[in-house]
Design a protein around this motif. Structure first.
Motif, PDB file in Angstrom:
ATOM      1  N   ALA A   1       0.850  -1.186   0.000  1.00  0.00           N
ATOM      2  CA  ALA A   1       0.000   0.000   0.000  1.00  0.00           C
ATOM      3  C   ALA A   1       0.886   1.235   0.000  1.00  0.00           C
ATOM      4  CB  ALA A   1      -0.910  -0.020   1.213  1.00  0.00           C
ATOM      5  N   ASP A   2       0.373   2.325  -0.583  1.00  0.00           N
ATOM      6  CA  ASP A   2       1.142   3.558  -0.657  1.00  0.00           C
ATOM      7  C   ASP A   2       1.172   4.247   0.704  1.00  0.00           C
ATOM      8  OD1 ASP A   2       1.568   3.178  -3.359  1.00  0.00           O
ATOM      9  OD2 ASP A   2      -0.307   4.188  -3.882  1.00  0.00           O
ATOM     10  N   VAL A   3       2.297   4.888   0.990  1.00  0.00           N
ATOM     11  CA  VAL A   3       2.429   5.655   2.220  1.00  0.00           C
ATOM     12  C   VAL A   3       1.661   6.960   2.032  1.00  0.00           C
ATOM     13  CG1 VAL A   3       4.061   6.812   3.762  1.00  0.00           C
ATOM     14  CG2 VAL A   3       4.673   4.654   2.688  1.00  0.00           C
ATOM     15  N   PRO A   4       0.851   7.371   3.008  1.00  0.00           N
ATOM     16  CA  PRO A   4       0.090   8.610   2.858  1.00  0.00           C
ATOM     17  C   PRO A   4       1.017   9.808   2.668  1.00  0.00           C
ATOM     18  CG  PRO A   4      -0.528   7.451   4.875  1.00  0.00           C
ATOM     19  CD  PRO A   4       0.593   6.710   4.272  1.00  0.00           C
ATOM     20  N   VAL A   5       0.636  10.687   1.759  1.00  0.00           N
ATOM     21  CA  VAL A   5       1.424  11.886   1.471  1.00  0.00           C
ATOM     22  C   VAL A   5       0.863  13.032   2.296  1.00  0.00           C
ATOM     23  CG1 VAL A   5       2.161  13.457  -0.350  1.00  0.00           C
ATOM     24  CG2 VAL A   5       1.853  11.041  -0.855  1.00  0.00           C
ATOM     25  N   THR A   6       1.765  13.750   2.962  1.00  0.00           N
ATOM     26  CA  THR A   6       1.328  14.901   3.751  1.00  0.00           C
ATOM     27  C   THR A   6       1.399  16.154   2.890  1.00  0.00           C
ATOM     28  OG1 THR A   6       3.577  15.224   4.564  1.00  0.00           O
ATOM     29  CG2 THR A   6       2.098  13.906   5.920  1.00  0.00           C
TER      30      THR A   6
ATOM     31  N   ARG B   1       3.530  18.739   9.319  1.00  0.00           N
ATOM     32  CA  ARG B   1       4.588  17.943   9.947  1.00  0.00           C
ATOM     33  C   ARG B   1       4.549  16.522   9.383  1.00  0.00           C
ATOM     34  NH1 ARG B   1       2.845  14.387  13.435  1.00  0.00           N
ATOM     35  NH2 ARG B   1       0.788  14.579  14.348  1.00  0.00           N
ATOM     36  N   PRO B   2       5.700  15.845   9.338  1.00  0.00           N
ATOM     37  CA  PRO B   2       5.711  14.467   8.829  1.00  0.00           C
ATOM     38  C   PRO B   2       5.011  13.521   9.797  1.00  0.00           C
ATOM     39  CG  PRO B   2       7.898  15.117   9.559  1.00  0.00           C
ATOM     40  CD  PRO B   2       7.029  16.329   9.680  1.00  0.00           C
ATOM     41  N   LEU B   3       4.500  12.439   9.239  1.00  0.00           N
ATOM     42  CA  LEU B   3       3.832  11.429  10.066  1.00  0.00           C
ATOM     43  C   LEU B   3       4.864  10.626  10.845  1.00  0.00           C
ATOM     44  CD1 LEU B   3       1.228  10.105   7.497  1.00  0.00           C
ATOM     45  CD2 LEU B   3       0.808  11.643   9.403  1.00  0.00           C
ATOM     46  N   THR B   4       4.513  10.280  12.050  1.00  0.00           N
ATOM     47  CA  THR B   4       5.380   9.421  12.843  1.00  0.00           C
ATOM     48  C   THR B   4       4.982   7.963  12.586  1.00  0.00           C
ATOM     49  OG1 THR B   4       3.882   9.430  14.737  1.00  0.00           O
ATOM     50  CG2 THR B   4       5.549  11.172  14.661  1.00  0.00           C
ATOM     51  N   PRO B   5       5.852   7.022  12.916  1.00  0.00           N
ATOM     52  CA  PRO B   5       5.506   5.617  12.701  1.00  0.00           C
ATOM     53  C   PRO B   5       4.240   5.196  13.429  1.00  0.00           C
ATOM     54  CG  PRO B   5       7.842   5.821  13.153  1.00  0.00           C
ATOM     55  CD  PRO B   5       7.242   7.171  13.363  1.00  0.00           C
TER      56      PRO B   5
END
Length: 116
Positions: A67-72, A77-81
């Motif tokens: 699955a694709d990683v969600p784009v912010t 701010r970047p997504l954390t794990p």
């Protein structure tokens, strides 16, 4: 000369060491037999697994896509794990198997010559 002379004490020490080693070996065999005695018995032939009535299960081969990683959005701010979900995979439309580049082993330190 006295150091080189045979001593009865040295013979006694070697005998005691040999008896101690034999005692350790015998104790190891004794402990192994106790552990084996306390284990569950081996399954009888009628308790062994059987093939399902429809026969052996066949292997299923398919390529999977992650699955694709969600784009912010820009500036967010970047997504954390911890904010990412469990990234599932889905069947791929392509039936062609992915290959490594020619001359590569496909892993780091795999021993191949690598791509030249």
């Amino acid at each position: 000369m006295q150091l080189a002379a045979a001593s009865g004490l040295m013979s006694l020490v070697l005998f005691i060491v040999a008896v101690a080693v034999l005692a350790l070996l015998a104790g190891g065999f004794w402990m192994t037999s106790r552990v084996r005695y306390n284990e569950a018995p081996r399954p009888r032939p009628e308790e062994q697994p059987k093939l399902p009535p429809e026969g052996p299960v066949r292997e299923l081969r398919e390529n999977r896509e992650s699955a694709d990683v969600p784009v912010t959005a820009k500036g967010d701010r970047p997504l954390t794990p911890y904010e990412l979900t469990n990234m599932d995979s889905r069947p791929s439309a392509s039936k062609e198997r992915p290959r490594w580049s020619r001359g590569s082993s496909g892993s780091f330190g795999g021993g191949g010559l690598g791509a030249h």
